[in-house]
Design a protein around this motif. Sequence first.
Motif, PDB file in Angstrom:
ATOM      1  N   MET A   1      -3.649 -33.917  22.837  1.00 48.49           N
ATOM      2  CA  MET A   1      -4.015 -32.642  22.297  1.00 48.49           C
ATOM      3  C   MET A   1      -3.282 -32.448  20.965  1.00 48.49           C
ATOM      4  SD  MET A   1      -3.965 -28.764  23.886  1.00 48.49           S
ATOM      5  CE  MET A   1      -2.820 -29.187  25.130  1.00 48.49           C
ATOM      6  N   THR A  51      -9.569 -17.106  30.827  1.00 43.70           N
ATOM      7  CA  THR A  51      -9.095 -18.445  30.524  1.00 43.70           C
ATOM      8  C   THR A  51      -8.338 -18.394  29.202  1.00 43.70           C
ATOM      9  OG1 THR A  51      -9.752 -20.776  30.420  1.00 43.70           O
ATOM     10  CG2 THR A  51     -11.221 -19.191  29.358  1.00 43.70           C
ATOM     11  N   VAL A  54      -7.513 -23.764  24.319  1.00 43.20           N
ATOM     12  CA  VAL A  54      -6.762 -25.017  24.261  1.00 43.20           C
ATOM     13  C   VAL A  54      -6.573 -25.431  22.805  1.00 43.20           C
ATOM     14  CG1 VAL A  54      -6.805 -27.476  24.831  1.00 43.20           C
ATOM     15  CG2 VAL A  54      -7.564 -25.798  26.503  1.00 43.20           C
ATOM     16  N   TRP A  57     -11.826 -25.531  17.262  1.00 36.18           N
ATOM     17  CA  TRP A  57     -12.636 -26.542  16.597  1.00 36.18           C
ATOM     18  C   TRP A  57     -12.803 -26.152  15.138  1.00 36.18           C
ATOM     19  CZ3 TRP A  57     -17.119 -29.127  19.696  1.00 36.18           C
ATOM     20  CH2 TRP A  57     -16.590 -29.734  20.824  1.00 36.18           C
ATOM     21  N   GLU A  70     -12.209 -24.436  22.043  1.00 33.82           N
ATOM     22  CA  GLU A  70     -12.214 -25.176  23.300  1.00 33.82           C
ATOM     23  C   GLU A  70     -11.299 -24.438  24.266  1.00 33.82           C
ATOM     24  OE1 GLU A  70     -10.922 -29.498  25.060  1.00 33.82           O
ATOM     25  OE2 GLU A  70     -11.552 -29.375  22.957  1.00 33.82           O
ATOM     26  N   ASP A  72      -9.474 -23.836  28.217  1.00 37.44           N
ATOM     27  CA  ASP A  72      -8.783 -24.712  29.173  1.00 37.44           C
ATOM     28  C   ASP A  72      -9.642 -25.114  30.354  1.00 37.44           C
ATOM     29  OD1 ASP A  72      -8.643 -22.429  30.787  1.00 37.44           O
ATOM     30  OD2 ASP A  72      -6.463 -22.356  30.814  1.00 37.44           O
ATOM     31  N   ASP A  73     -10.822 -24.484  30.508  1.00 29.49           N
ATOM     32  CA  ASP A  73     -11.757 -24.929  31.544  1.00 29.49           C
ATOM     33  C   ASP A  73     -12.783 -25.922  30.976  1.00 29.49           C
ATOM     34  OD1 ASP A  73     -13.452 -23.326  30.070  1.00 29.49           O
ATOM     35  OD2 ASP A  73     -13.722 -21.817  31.638  1.00 29.49           O
ATOM     36  N   ARG A  74     -12.510 -26.438  29.782  1.00 29.43           N
ATOM     37  CA  ARG A  74     -13.269 -27.491  29.094  1.00 29.43           C
ATOM     38  C   ARG A  74     -14.538 -26.987  28.405  1.00 29.43           C
ATOM     39  NH1 ARG A  74     -11.172 -32.751  30.480  1.00 29.43           N
ATOM     40  NH2 ARG A  74     -13.024 -33.534  29.462  1.00 29.43           N
ATOM     41  N   ARG A  75     -14.845 -25.705  28.515  1.00 29.28           N
ATOM     42  CA  ARG A  75     -15.993 -25.169  27.776  1.00 29.28           C
ATOM     43  C   ARG A  75     -15.642 -25.061  26.301  1.00 29.28           C
ATOM     44  NH1 ARG A  75     -17.313 -19.566  30.497  1.00 29.28           N
ATOM     45  NH2 ARG A  75     -15.062 -19.632  30.781  1.00 29.28           N
ATOM     46  N   VAL A  76     -16.674 -25.113  25.480  1.00 28.38           N
ATOM     47  CA  VAL A  76     -16.534 -24.815  24.057  1.00 28.38           C
ATOM     48  C   VAL A  76     -17.447 -23.631  23.772  1.00 28.38           C
ATOM     49  CG1 VAL A  76     -16.864 -25.632  21.696  1.00 28.38           C
ATOM     50  CG2 VAL A  76     -16.001 -27.207  23.458  1.00 28.38           C
ATOM     51  N   SER A 127     -22.686 -20.838  23.230  1.00 27.24           N
ATOM     52  CA  SER A 127     -22.132 -22.154  23.566  1.00 27.24           C
ATOM     53  C   SER A 127     -22.950 -23.223  22.890  1.00 27.24           C
ATOM     54  CB  SER A 127     -22.110 -22.370  25.074  1.00 27.24           C
ATOM     55  OG  SER A 127     -23.409 -22.454  25.582  1.00 27.24           O
TER      56      SER A 127
END
Length: 127
Positions: A1, A51, A54, A57, A70, A72-76, A127
Amino acid sequence: MSDFTLADAVAQQFARFGVGDHDALVELCGSADPVEVAARFDGFVEREFATRIVRPWFFTLSVGQVAALELDDRRVIVVKVHPRRVRAAVLTAMHAVQRALVDRGFPCPEPVAGPCRFGDRLATVDS
């Protein structure tokens, strides 16, 4: 990261546009402090999505603020913070049309949320 933060991305855009304490872009963002602007996005994401961010972008400025984040649950997600003059009814209609396009297979961002309160402004999320 990466150690590159949303505050770093905001600071880059402020430097690019030469944002100062009394600049119109500060009016758009509500602050000349990149850490404060980033904290507003952090708070929004925590409140609306339960959430955390992270990494960013991107962050950019135009008519409004736009951040691709992005989580922490991996969604963007892409958060668009609109100027004060933009009304909720306009954003609701925009999202309804966008949803209809997505549902028919049109290649466009998928509406996730909105309009949502973002301080004294409204935001939409795709999204």
